[in-house]
Design an enzyme around this catalytic site. Structure first.
Site, mmCIF file in Angstrom:
data_model
loop_
_atom_site.group_PDB
_atom_site.id
_atom_site.type_symbol
_atom_site.label_atom_id
_atom_site.label_comp_id
_atom_site.label_asym_id
_atom_site.label_seq_id
_atom_site.Cartn_x
_atom_site.Cartn_y
_atom_site.Cartn_z
ATOM 1 N N HIS A 172 22.771 -98.848 13.140
ATOM 2 C CA HIS A 172 21.917 -98.528 14.287
ATOM 3 C C HIS A 172 22.704 -98.334 15.574
ATOM 4 O O HIS A 172 22.395 -97.471 16.387
ATOM 5 C CB HIS A 172 20.874 -99.621 14.509
ATOM 6 C CG HIS A 172 20.111 -99.445 15.796
ATOM 7 N ND1 HIS A 172 19.222 -98.406 15.981
ATOM 8 C CD2 HIS A 172 20.158 -100.112 16.964
ATOM 9 C CE1 HIS A 172 18.735 -98.472 17.208
ATOM 10 N NE2 HIS A 172 19.281 -99.493 17.815
ATOM 11 N N CYS A 173 23.747 -99.119 15.781
ATOM 12 C CA CYS A 173 24.355 -99.198 17.116
ATOM 13 C C CYS A 173 25.353 -98.088 17.436
ATOM 14 O O CYS A 173 25.205 -97.374 18.426
ATOM 15 C CB CYS A 173 25.033 -100.557 17.287
ATOM 16 S SG CYS A 173 23.870 -101.933 17.367
#
Length: 436
Positions: free
Chosen positions: A269-270
């Site tokens: 996600h990051c």
């Protein structure tokens, strides 16, 4: 009893919104510290599973939720009308990108509205989702104060970025240092007190904005350095030089160098998302993040480059990619987890299919694909055997799971395009292995 007193005595009820890769370990960490906990999620399946003691995040282990589910201090619900019950509400909702690479804060905005409907005096609200500096103050604060309560006196608001790394064995939620920044000093103090009761080391900073910016810096640092080695890989490959050997050689320097490794693209996600949050915010104040944007371009280009390597490797063996049978090894974005968020494997599969290839995948951690925001492949993992390997024109290594027997793969595959250096230790012939 005051919130301070409830935290000190472990009588505070801690609520967590979003029971995914961040929220579930956070909920468990506070439960293990002796707090009563309640998890909130819009996914009724997740809530039902947790109530049965079943864990849907495989990398955490089958029994991760079992003891918690049997505890009188645990509850889980889909009813956001109960958000007034917890003394502290920690929001761990998704912060994806929109169709034009712009921040999508719709989940943050909805969670703020949900919390605001039942906000009461003495509650602490903390946002944990990755986002641009100013989100907590500019997006969360106004809905929470709309009912007449004032932040810093009636309720408290802070930002504390998640730092989860799914699959990591040497750290857990409770051992990773926790940054905390409040909208005001009292909010910062309250949030620090809460996290200090469950997490080994808490690092207070002067504001929510500092904590938000620190989270972005952590991930942009990785994205930029990965882009550097990805670009080195493309250049050195064209020069006939092994980038993996170059990195290993450079890593012998005991100072001034930290190794990063190339791959078929960014996942999770990051790292693929966070740089664009800062880029978007910078434009709002009339600035450009040219260095960050260039890194994003390079990383975004990697699946296309890897596919080109597959096409070239097939061509060299007199085989067109159209009609070729290709097996992608690994759907997860990193080894030994079932996390497929932003995995480059999806792009690899789609690009190969667009060129006319017949593509299958194998992943011991991901038995089937599911509908995602950008992808819905409707595929199932195929068996990986010596016999099945021989039926493919090319095996593309996208994820280096430890469960794979790379010697067996090398012994029976006709052609391997290795984007992870997974086959570095195989013995015997290597003329059918191509680095990508």
């Amino acid at each position: 009893m005051s919130l301070d007193g409830k935290i000190e005595s472990r009588e505070a009820l801690v609520g967590v919104i979003g029971l995914g890769y961040v929220g579930l370990p956070l909920l468990r960490t506070f439960h293990d510290a002796g707090f009563r906990v309640i998890g909130f999620d819009i996914d009724a399946g997740k809530v039902a599973a947790l109530r049965r003691g079943e864990n849907y995040l495989r990398h955490l282990g089958a029994e991760y939720a079992l003891s918690m589910s049997r505890s009188a201090r645990f509850d889980a619900t889909t009813d956001m009308g109960r958000l007034g019950e917890p003394d502290a509400v920690l929001s761990c909702v998704p912060t994806p990108l929109g169709p034009h690479q712009e921040p999508d804060l719709s989940y943050v905005e909805k969670s703020a509205r949900d919390i605001a409907r039942t906000l009461r005096k003495g509650q602490l609200v903390v946002l944990e989702s990755s986002t641009y500096p100013g989100t907590t103050r500019q997006v969360m604060l106004a809905p929470l104060e709309a009912g007449g309560l004032k932040c810093g006196s009636d309720f408290f608001l802070a930002y504390s970025p998640e730092r989860e790394d799914p699959g990591r064995k040497d750290h857990s939620t409770g051992t990773i240092p926790k940054l905390v920044g409040g909208i005001d000093p009292e909010s910062g103090r309250m949030a620090t007190a809460l996290y200090s009761a469950a997490i080994r080391q808490v690092v207070p900073v002067s504001s929510a904005e500092v904590a938000e910016a620190a989270k972005l810096l952590e991930n942009i640092y990785r994205a930029v350095n990965i882009a550097l080695v990805n670009e080195m890989k493309m250049v050195l490959t064209a020069m006939g030089i092994d980038v993996w050997e170059v990195i290993a050689a450079a890593a012998t320097k005991p100072f001034g160098f930290q190794p990063f490794y190339p791959g078929p693209g960014l996942g999770g996600h990051c790292i693929p998302v966070d740089p664009f949050y800062l880029t978007w915010k910078a434009r709002e104040i009339g600035m450009r993040t040219r260095f960050i944007e260039l890194a994003g371009e390079i990383n975004h280009h990697m699946p296309e480059w890897v596919v080109r390597r597959v096409v070239e490797a097939l061509n060299e063996r007199g085989k067109a990619v159209k009609g070729s049978r290709i097996l992608v090894l690994g759907l997860a974005y990193k080894p030994d987890v079932d996390d497929v968020r932003e995995s480059p494997s999806f792009e690899l599969i789609l690009k190969l299919e667009e060129l006319g290839a017949e593509v299958d995948y194998n992943d011991p951690h991901v038995p089937a694909t599911h509908r995602m925001r950008r992808y819905d492949l409707k595929m199932r993992s195929v068996p990986l055997t010596a016999e099945s390997l021989g039926g493919y024109d090319c095996v593309l290594v996208a994820t280096h799971h430890s469960a794979y027997d790379w010697q067996m793969v090398a012994d029976h595959a006709r052609l391997i395009v290795d984007a992870r250096n997974a086959t570095a230790a195989v013995k015997g012939r290597r003329d059918h292995i191509v680095r990508a």
